[in-house]
Motif scaffolding. Structure first.
Motif, short mmCIF file in Angstrom:
data_model
loop_
_atom_site.label_atom_id
_atom_site.label_comp_id
_atom_site.label_asym_id
_atom_site.label_seq_id
_atom_site.Cartn_x
_atom_site.Cartn_y
_atom_site.Cartn_z
N GLY A 167 0.82 -1.21 0.00
CA GLY A 167 0.00 0.00 0.00
C GLY A 167 0.85 1.25 0.00
N ASN A 168 2.09 1.14 -0.47
CA ASN A 168 3.02 2.26 -0.44
C ASN A 168 3.27 2.88 -1.81
OD1 ASN A 168 3.40 2.23 2.31
ND2 ASN A 168 5.05 0.73 2.19
N ARG A 169 2.41 2.59 -2.76
CA ARG A 169 2.51 3.23 -4.08
C ARG A 169 1.21 4.01 -4.32
NH1 ARG A 169 3.57 -0.16 -9.41
NH2 ARG A 169 5.71 0.35 -8.96
N LEU A 170 1.36 5.28 -4.64
CA LEU A 170 0.20 6.15 -4.89
C LEU A 170 0.14 6.50 -6.37
CD1 LEU A 170 -2.10 7.92 -3.62
CD2 LEU A 170 -0.43 9.79 -3.64
N LEU A 171 -1.03 6.33 -6.97
CA LEU A 171 -1.31 6.82 -8.32
C LEU A 171 -2.26 7.99 -8.16
CD1 LEU A 171 -2.01 3.59 -10.42
CD2 LEU A 171 0.15 4.78 -10.07
N ALA A 172 -1.78 9.19 -8.45
CA ALA A 172 -2.63 10.39 -8.40
C ALA A 172 -2.93 10.77 -9.84
CB ALA A 172 -1.91 11.51 -7.67
N LEU A 225 -1.44 -2.90 -10.25
CA LEU A 225 -0.16 -2.44 -9.70
C LEU A 225 -0.11 -2.57 -8.17
CD1 LEU A 225 0.33 0.79 -11.83
CD2 LEU A 225 1.64 -1.34 -12.02
N GLY A 226 -1.22 -2.92 -7.56
CA GLY A 226 -1.26 -2.96 -6.10
C GLY A 226 -1.07 -1.57 -5.53
N ALA A 227 -1.71 -0.57 -6.15
CA ALA A 227 -1.49 0.83 -5.80
C ALA A 227 -2.73 1.47 -5.19
CB ALA A 227 -1.07 1.61 -7.04
N VAL A 228 -2.49 2.57 -4.52
CA VAL A 228 -3.53 3.40 -3.91
C VAL A 228 -3.92 4.47 -4.93
CG1 VAL A 228 -3.99 5.04 -2.05
CG2 VAL A 228 -2.60 3.00 -1.62
N LEU A 229 -5.21 4.75 -5.06
CA LEU A 229 -5.70 5.77 -5.99
C LEU A 229 -6.00 7.07 -5.26
CD1 LEU A 229 -8.21 3.84 -8.24
CD2 LEU A 229 -6.10 4.93 -8.96
N LEU A 288 5.29 0.47 -15.42
CA LEU A 288 5.43 0.41 -13.96
C LEU A 288 5.23 -1.02 -13.48
CD1 LEU A 288 3.36 3.58 -12.92
CD2 LEU A 288 5.84 3.38 -13.16
N PRO A 289 6.23 -1.60 -12.82
CA PRO A 289 6.06 -2.95 -12.27
C PRO A 289 5.49 -2.86 -10.87
CG PRO A 289 8.33 -2.27 -12.02
CD PRO A 289 7.60 -1.12 -12.67
N PRO A 290 5.10 -3.93 -10.26
CA PRO A 290 4.84 -5.25 -10.82
C PRO A 290 3.39 -5.35 -11.27
CG PRO A 290 4.65 -5.35 -8.45
CD PRO A 290 4.99 -3.91 -8.81
N ARG A 291 3.06 -6.46 -11.88
CA ARG A 291 1.68 -6.73 -12.30
C ARG A 291 1.11 -7.83 -11.42
NH1 ARG A 291 2.71 -2.91 -14.47
NH2 ARG A 291 2.37 -2.25 -16.58
N HIS A 292 -0.09 -7.61 -10.93
CA HIS A 292 -0.77 -8.58 -10.09
C HIS A 292 -2.08 -8.97 -10.76
CE1 HIS A 292 2.05 -7.50 -6.95
NE2 HIS A 292 1.74 -6.24 -7.12
N PRO A 293 -2.56 -10.16 -10.50
CA PRO A 293 -3.89 -10.51 -11.03
C PRO A 293 -4.96 -9.65 -10.35
CG PRO A 293 -3.04 -12.26 -9.61
CD PRO A 293 -1.95 -11.24 -9.73
#
Length: 188
Positions: free
Chosen positions: A52-57, A71-75, A161-166
């Motif tokens: 939860g340490n990647r932010l996509l703004a 990406l397992g990212a926060v929006l 941007l890596p990684p890719r998750h299902p």
């Protein structure tokens, strides 16, 4: 606010059929939900086993939750590239646990207007708040804000941007509460 005072039957009926409580989120501006949604996405990332340490703004019409999930990212959604959106992101970053990576994409409306935050300020915000990487993606620095090509570069900018998750499997809801100070008014 755009909705009738009472719940619509097409929403209320399935909630009742499944013993769910229907709640309405009331906000003054759509962007006011961004900290609340970011808190939820961070919690959900962690429930899925990610940091939860990647932010996509992302701003304006550029909203692609599938990229965030993969990406397992926060929006975090920004209404536009104006001062109020900058303030919203800055306030969120002040109030939350730091992100290792912050990736920001800005909509370019094709002309320089009063109130647009210069790209250098956005870049300084992302790099100063990310503990590892802060970057603006998909925006031509030499053309911003008059960069009509940014719309075409939006999705390809996130592709490397890596990684890719299902994508997560569908599941029943789990209790969650926001730690955001700027919560929407919840009724129901």
């Amino acid at each position: 606010m755009g909705l009738q005072p009472g719940p619509r039957p097409d929403i209320q009926r399935p909630a009742d059929d499944n013993s769910h409580t229907l709640r309405r989120l009331a906000v003054h501006e759509a962007q006011d939900l961004s900290p609340f949604v970011a808190d939820f996405h961070r919690w959900w990332c962690r429930q899925r086993g990610f940091t939860g340490n990647r932010l996509l703004a992302k701003s304006y019409v550029r909203w692609d939750p599938l990229w965030a999930l993969r990406l397992g990212a926060v929006l975090f959604w920004l209404r536009f590239n104006m001062e109020s959106s900058y303030d919203s992101l800055e306030t969120h970053l002040d109030a939350t646990e730091p992100y290792a990576s912050i990736h920001l994409n800005l909509f370019s409306q094709g002309l320089g207007s009063p109130g647009i935050v210069p790209l250098e300020r956005w870049q300084a915000l992302t790099t100063s708040r990310a503990t590892r990487t802060g970057q603006i993606v998909g925006v031509a620095r030499h053309a911003y804000p008059a960069d009509p090509g940014s719309t075409l570069r939006y999705q390809p900018a996130f592709a490397p941007l890596p990684p890719r998750h299902p994508l997560p499997a569908r599941r029943r809801s789990t209790r969650w509460t926001s730690s955001s100070d700027r919560q929407p008014r919840i009724t129901g």
